[in-house]
Design a protein around this motif. Structure first.
Motif, PDB file in Angstrom:
ATOM      1  N   LEU A 162       6.520   1.494  -0.583  1.00 55.48           N
ATOM      2  CA  LEU A 162       5.426   2.401  -0.222  1.00 55.48           C
ATOM      3  C   LEU A 162       5.351   2.432   1.299  1.00 55.48           C
ATOM      4  O   LEU A 162       4.611   1.672   1.907  1.00 55.48           O
ATOM      5  N   VAL A 163       6.164   3.296   1.899  1.00 55.77           N
ATOM      6  CA  VAL A 163       6.287   3.281   3.351  1.00 55.77           C
ATOM      7  C   VAL A 163       5.872   4.627   3.934  1.00 55.77           C
ATOM      8  O   VAL A 163       6.232   5.681   3.414  1.00 55.77           O
ATOM      9  N   SER A 164       5.078   4.561   4.989  1.00 58.25           N
ATOM     10  CA  SER A 164       4.653   5.786   5.657  1.00 58.25           C
ATOM     11  C   SER A 164       4.271   5.466   7.093  1.00 58.25           C
ATOM     12  O   SER A 164       3.709   4.419   7.372  1.00 58.25           O
ATOM     13  N   LYS A 165       4.567   6.372   8.002  1.00 68.27           N
ATOM     14  CA  LYS A 165       4.195   6.135   9.397  1.00 68.27           C
ATOM     15  C   LYS A 165       2.688   6.242   9.578  1.00 68.27           C
ATOM     16  O   LYS A 165       2.097   5.518  10.357  1.00 68.27           O
ATOM     17  N   SER A 166       2.048   7.161   8.827  1.00 73.31           N
ATOM     18  CA  SER A 166       0.637   7.430   9.098  1.00 73.31           C
ATOM     19  C   SER A 166      -0.314   6.959   8.001  1.00 73.31           C
ATOM     20  O   SER A 166      -1.487   6.746   8.260  1.00 73.31           O
ATOM     21  N   GLN A 167       0.187   6.815   6.765  1.00 70.92           N
ATOM     22  CA  GLN A 167      -0.748   6.533   5.678  1.00 70.92           C
ATOM     23  C   GLN A 167      -0.844   5.046   5.340  1.00 70.92           C
ATOM     24  O   GLN A 167       0.132   4.322   5.385  1.00 70.92           O
ATOM     25  N   HIS A 168      -2.052   4.637   4.973  1.00 75.67           N
ATOM     26  CA  HIS A 168      -2.338   3.260   4.591  1.00 75.67           C
ATOM     27  C   HIS A 168      -2.100   3.112   3.091  1.00 75.67           C
ATOM     28  O   HIS A 168      -2.601   3.900   2.300  1.00 75.67           O
ATOM     29  N   MET A 169      -1.320   2.134   2.687  1.00 77.26           N
ATOM     30  CA  MET A 169      -0.970   1.984   1.276  1.00 77.26           C
ATOM     31  C   MET A 169      -1.787   0.891   0.596  1.00 77.26           C
ATOM     32  O   MET A 169      -1.446   0.437  -0.498  1.00 77.26           O
ATOM     33  N   GLY A 170      -2.860   0.452   1.259  1.00 75.28           N
ATOM     34  CA  GLY A 170      -3.666  -0.662   0.757  1.00 75.28           C
ATOM     35  C   GLY A 170      -4.224  -0.447  -0.639  1.00 75.28           C
ATOM     36  O   GLY A 170      -4.343  -1.386  -1.424  1.00 75.28           O
ATOM     37  N   ARG A 171      -4.537   0.828  -0.987  1.00 69.33           N
ATOM     38  CA  ARG A 171      -5.177   1.081  -2.278  1.00 69.33           C
ATOM     39  C   ARG A 171      -4.270   0.734  -3.460  1.00 69.33           C
ATOM     40  O   ARG A 171      -4.743   0.590  -4.578  1.00 69.33           O
ATOM     41  N   PHE A 172      -2.955   0.612  -3.215  1.00 71.21           N
ATOM     42  CA  PHE A 172      -2.038   0.284  -4.312  1.00 71.21           C
ATOM     43  C   PHE A 172      -1.879  -1.221  -4.512  1.00 71.21           C
ATOM     44  O   PHE A 172      -1.267  -1.659  -5.479  1.00 71.21           O
ATOM     45  N   LEU A 173      -2.407  -2.010  -3.560  1.00 71.83           N
ATOM     46  CA  LEU A 173      -2.218  -3.465  -3.640  1.00 71.83           C
ATOM     47  C   LEU A 173      -2.764  -4.027  -4.950  1.00 71.83           C
ATOM     48  O   LEU A 173      -2.181  -4.928  -5.548  1.00 71.83           O
ATOM     49  N   GLY A 174      -3.898  -3.453  -5.410  1.00 69.87           N
ATOM     50  CA  GLY A 174      -4.510  -3.909  -6.658  1.00 69.87           C
ATOM     51  C   GLY A 174      -3.532  -3.792  -7.823  1.00 69.87           C
ATOM     52  O   GLY A 174      -3.350  -4.729  -8.604  1.00 69.87           O
ATOM     53  N   ARG A 175      -2.891  -2.628  -7.917  1.00 69.96           N
ATOM     54  CA  ARG A 175      -1.896  -2.421  -8.974  1.00 69.96           C
ATOM     55  C   ARG A 175      -0.735  -3.418  -8.844  1.00 69.96           C
ATOM     56  O   ARG A 175      -0.234  -3.942  -9.834  1.00 69.96           O
ATOM     57  N   LEU A 176      -0.329  -3.670  -7.598  1.00 68.55           N
ATOM     58  CA  LEU A 176       0.831  -4.541  -7.370  1.00 68.55           C
ATOM     59  C   LEU A 176       0.572  -5.975  -7.835  1.00 68.55           C
ATOM     60  O   LEU A 176       1.493  -6.679  -8.241  1.00 68.55           O
ATOM     61  N   THR A 177      -0.698  -6.403  -7.790  1.00 62.26           N
ATOM     62  CA  THR A 177      -0.996  -7.781  -8.217  1.00 62.26           C
ATOM     63  C   THR A 177      -0.668  -7.970  -9.695  1.00 62.26           C
ATOM     64  O   THR A 177      -0.420  -9.078 -10.142  1.00 62.26           O
ATOM     65  N   GLY A 178      -0.658  -6.859 -10.449  1.00 61.38           N
ATOM     66  CA  GLY A 178      -0.386  -6.959 -11.884  1.00 61.38           C
ATOM     67  C   GLY A 178       1.098  -6.974 -12.227  1.00 61.38           C
ATOM     68  O   GLY A 178       1.466  -7.108 -13.388  1.00 61.38           O
ATOM     69  N   LEU A 179       1.955  -6.809 -11.225  1.00 59.41           N
ATOM     70  CA  LEU A 179       3.392  -6.733 -11.516  1.00 59.41           C
ATOM     71  C   LEU A 179       4.015  -8.125 -11.404  1.00 59.41           C
ATOM     72  O   LEU A 179       4.335  -8.584 -10.319  1.00 59.41           O
ATOM     73  N   ASP A 180       4.207  -8.790 -12.534  1.00 54.59           N
ATOM     74  CA  ASP A 180       4.686 -10.174 -12.433  1.00 54.59           C
ATOM     75  C   ASP A 180       6.204 -10.282 -12.321  1.00 54.59           C
ATOM     76  O   ASP A 180       6.752 -11.373 -12.273  1.00 54.59           O
ATOM     77  N   LYS A 181       6.898  -9.117 -12.270  1.00 55.71           N
ATOM     78  CA  LYS A 181       8.344  -9.177 -12.028  1.00 55.71           C
ATOM     79  C   LYS A 181       8.701  -8.648 -10.638  1.00 55.71           C
ATOM     80  O   LYS A 181       9.874  -8.464 -10.328  1.00 55.71           O
TER      81      LYS A 181
END
Ligand SMILES: [Zn+2]
Ligand SMILES: [Zn+2]
Ligand SMILES: [Zn+2]
Length: 677
Positions: free
Chosen positions: A504-523
């Motif tokens: 999730l890479v972007s020069k201008s946008q903050h991707m913090g809102r996806f961190l919650g979803r990422l915590t659920g990915l145990d692989k």
């Protein structure tokens, strides 16, 4: 248009303006986007056909890189079509232009019927048969008295950078120019310089000079031939910017390539000789590591040009059989490359040669990153791509999409997502692409990974919807415009617990809102992310991901508020025992990253890359973190940030250790690169 293409056209300006009827090819040129309706109007108003042709060519010479290809296709489509269907060489020989174009067209498009060497040899035999009849000499006589001296003259002309022979050349060789001209290769013309008249003898086309020069090289001793080859194919010294640049743009290798191609064709029955030549060429043209981009998104034009290593691919097209010794040499060469490109100026012969190489069996199964850049997407191209994909050595494939049609045929040809084919795809929107992605794309049901780059919000959403039912384990967006609907789509896709890699890479946008979803990915093993200012919940989610300790690779791209981020990261370094690869790319002016650098030794890294504007002062603080490393390489440039005091401690440190190096790439390498393996 490329310099060499311009040259080909200007070389043939006289016959072209004589034979060309612009009105027959306007449609193809406009359809191929190299001519506008305004151009056409302007040209049509000119009086004579000849003047029209002249104007058309001068317009084409100023057009973009695909102008030449479209022009050649247009010629093939119309007036030369009937000509190409005639198999008899005799008719062609009456008009040098036709012959030239036939050869060009053959080289450029039709790589599946005959090799270049076979075609030229047929023409040679034809000329020889004629001259035997005409001059009433035996073949033996002609070969020894006329042809061999002519081969030598052609070779000398090539070595002197000449296109023509002069009267003095014949005198020096003890030959009568009249007699040699009888053979049929040379055309006489008179050059007037002031009051002086000079006779010159030109070859029908430069390729014939090269063909004859190659014939000379076949006759000389193997040692001499190899010595000649090494003049054109040698390993560039990576410390010499000039040499590297010449290598980069393949200038050096192009000079003698046609001759070497003929040599490959002529000498294919001699495996030992062929192997020696092949090794020399392979060794000189291997794509070096310093050509690889630091990261795709940062140096997009890289890989879009036909790479030097393709010289060898094109040479392979001259072989009808592959000697076993060469198979071994190729297998060795292939084991050295992890990334392969089809550039936008690659010819069909590049792809054909790649297909030959990668379809050699038995070849160790390898996973190679295939990059495809193409603008002149012709039908032959698609077929060749399928041949290439058949080798099953490529995954992922990265497509630089110029339009929807090209994207679709690429996906179909490579059978992306099919059970027995390539499973991972990266799609980069080319800067010239005007299309919005189509609502459906022919991906197979077994698509495992998709990475989107530089797409607008409408296209991004369409892509995300298209792949929503696929069993993805890798998902990424880089520099895409994400609106709320895109973000909702992404969030839903991140519910997939099989995901192992998320970008999730972007020069201008903050991707913090996806961190919650990422915590659920145990692989989750690989995460590349851009984080700006985080709120409390986002900070906690980031900590949770690090505590999960599943990450083997972490990339921080264009992050801000580093003091905050550094604290969270370095506090968890000691727990991140799985992490092996760590990348930091900072594009904004100044960020305090010393806490990361100073605590690096808490990690068990194999690779650390950093790209940072103000590297040197920070780096000096991290010396103690570097001590545990086995290999360390810094490539630096001299600019304002590099002071003598800043650099000296680092240089001294590096000098004291085996396996550590510091290289000055001067202005050629524009990026700072710190690499630890
Ligand atoms: Zn190429
Ligand atoms: Zn890639
Ligand atoms: Zn591109």
């Amino acid at each position: 248009m490329e310099e060499i293409q311009k040259e080909l056209i200007t070389d043939n300006l006289v016959p072209l303006t004589r034979d060309l009827d612009p009105s027959q090819i306007y449609t193809e040129l406009i359809a191929g986007r190299v001519l506008t309706f305004e151009d056409k109007e302007k040209i049509s108003k000119i009086d004579t056909r000849k003047a029209q042709s002249m104007e058309l060519i001068s317009v084409l010479l100023r057009k973009g890189p695909n102008a030449f290809g479209v022009f050649m296709d247009a010629l093939q489509c119309t007036q030369f079509k009937s000509l190409l269907e005639v198999n008899e060489v005799e008719n062609l020989c009456k008009n040098p232009l036709h012959l030239t174009l036939l050869c060009l067209l053959h080289i450029e498009t039709d790589v599946r019927t005959r090799t270049q060497t076979e075609l030229y040899s047929e023409i040679h035999d034809f000329i020889l048969r004629k001259v035997i009849k005409r001059m009433k000499l035996t073949e033996e006589d002609i070969e020894h008295r006329l042809l061999r001296p002519l081969y030598q003259l052609a070779f000398e002309a090539f070595e002197n950078g000449e296109d023509v022979l002069h009267e003095s050349d014949f005198e020096r060789a003890g030959l009568l120019s009249e007699e040699v001209c009888e053979v049929g290769y040379l055309a006489r013309d008179i050059l007037i310089r002031g009051i002086k008249q000079e006779r010159r003898y030109s070859f029908t086309h430069r390729t014939f000079l090269e063909f004859l020069a190659a014939k000379h090289l076949v006759l000389i001793a193997a040692e001499e031939r190899l010595k000649w080859l090494r003049k054109y194919y040698f390993r560039a010294n990576s410390n010499r910017v000039e040499e590297v640049q010449r290598l980069r743009f393949s200038l050096l290798f192009r000079v003698a390539e046609n001759i070497v191609a003929f040599l490959f064709g002529f000498l294919q029955k001699h495996p030992d000789v062929l192997l020696q030549m092949a090794s020399t060429v392979i060794d000189a043209t291997l794509d070096r590591k310093f050509f690889l981009p630091f990261y795709n998104s940062l140096s997009l034009p890289d890989g879009s040009l036909c790479p030097p290593s393709h010289v060898f691919c094109r040479l392979l097209c001259e072989l009808n059989t592959m000697p076993l010794v060469l198979v071994t040499a190729i297998a060795k060469r292939l084991s050295l490359c992890i990334e392969v490109s089809v550039g936008f100026n690659c010819s069909d012969r590049c792809i054909k040669g790649m297909a030959i190489m990668y379809n050699i069996r038995p070849l160790e199964p390898i996973s190679i990153h295939l990059n495809i850049h193409t603008q002149q997407y012709t039908q032959t191209n698609v077929l060749l791509l399928r041949e290439l994909a058949n080798s099953r050595n490529f995954d992922p494939v990265c497509i630089h999409a110029t339009d929807n049609q090209h994207l679709k045929s690429c996906i179909l040809a490579l059978r992306i997502g099919k059970a027995d084919s390539i499973k991972n795809v990266e799609i980069i929107k080319s800067s010239i692409c005007k299309d919005i992605a189509p609502p459906a794309l022919p991906f197979g049901d077994d698509l495992r990974g998709i990475l989107l780059m530089k797409y607008d919000k409408w296209s991004t959403r369409r892509f995300l919807e298209i792949v929503s039912k696929k069993p993805l384990i890798e998902l990424g967006v880089v520099d895409c415009d994400l609106d709320d609907r895109c973000k909702r789509c992404l969030s839903n896709l991140l519910l997939n617990r099989d995901l192992q890699s998320v970008i999730l890479v972007s020069k201008s946008q903050h991707m913090g809102r996806f961190l919650g979803r990422l915590t659920g990915l145990d692989k989750l093993q690989k995460l590349h992310i851009s984080l700006k200012e985080m709120d409390q919940a986002e900070r906690q989610n980031l900590e949770k991901i690090m505590k999960n300790n599943t990450l083997q690779e972490l990339g921080l791209f264009h992050c801000e508020y580093f003091a905050d981020l550094c604290n969270i990261l370095s506090n968890h370094f000691s727990r991140m025992t799985a992490l092996r690869y760590f990348y930091v790319v900072i594009s904004i002016d100044f960020q305090p990253i010393d806490r990361i650098l100073c605590n690096l030794h808490l990690l068990r890294l194999q690779e650390f890359k950093i790209q940072y504007d103000r590297l040197i002062p920070e780096m000096c603080k991290m010396l103690k973190s570097l001590i545990q490393l086995m290999n360390f390489q810094l490539t630096y440039i001299h600019d304002g940030t590099l002071t003598e005091e800043g650099f000296m401690p680092l240089q001294q440190f590096v000098d004291q250790r085996v396996g550590f190096s510091c290289i000055d790439h001067k202005t050629f390498v524009k990026k700072m690169r710190l690499e630890v393996k």
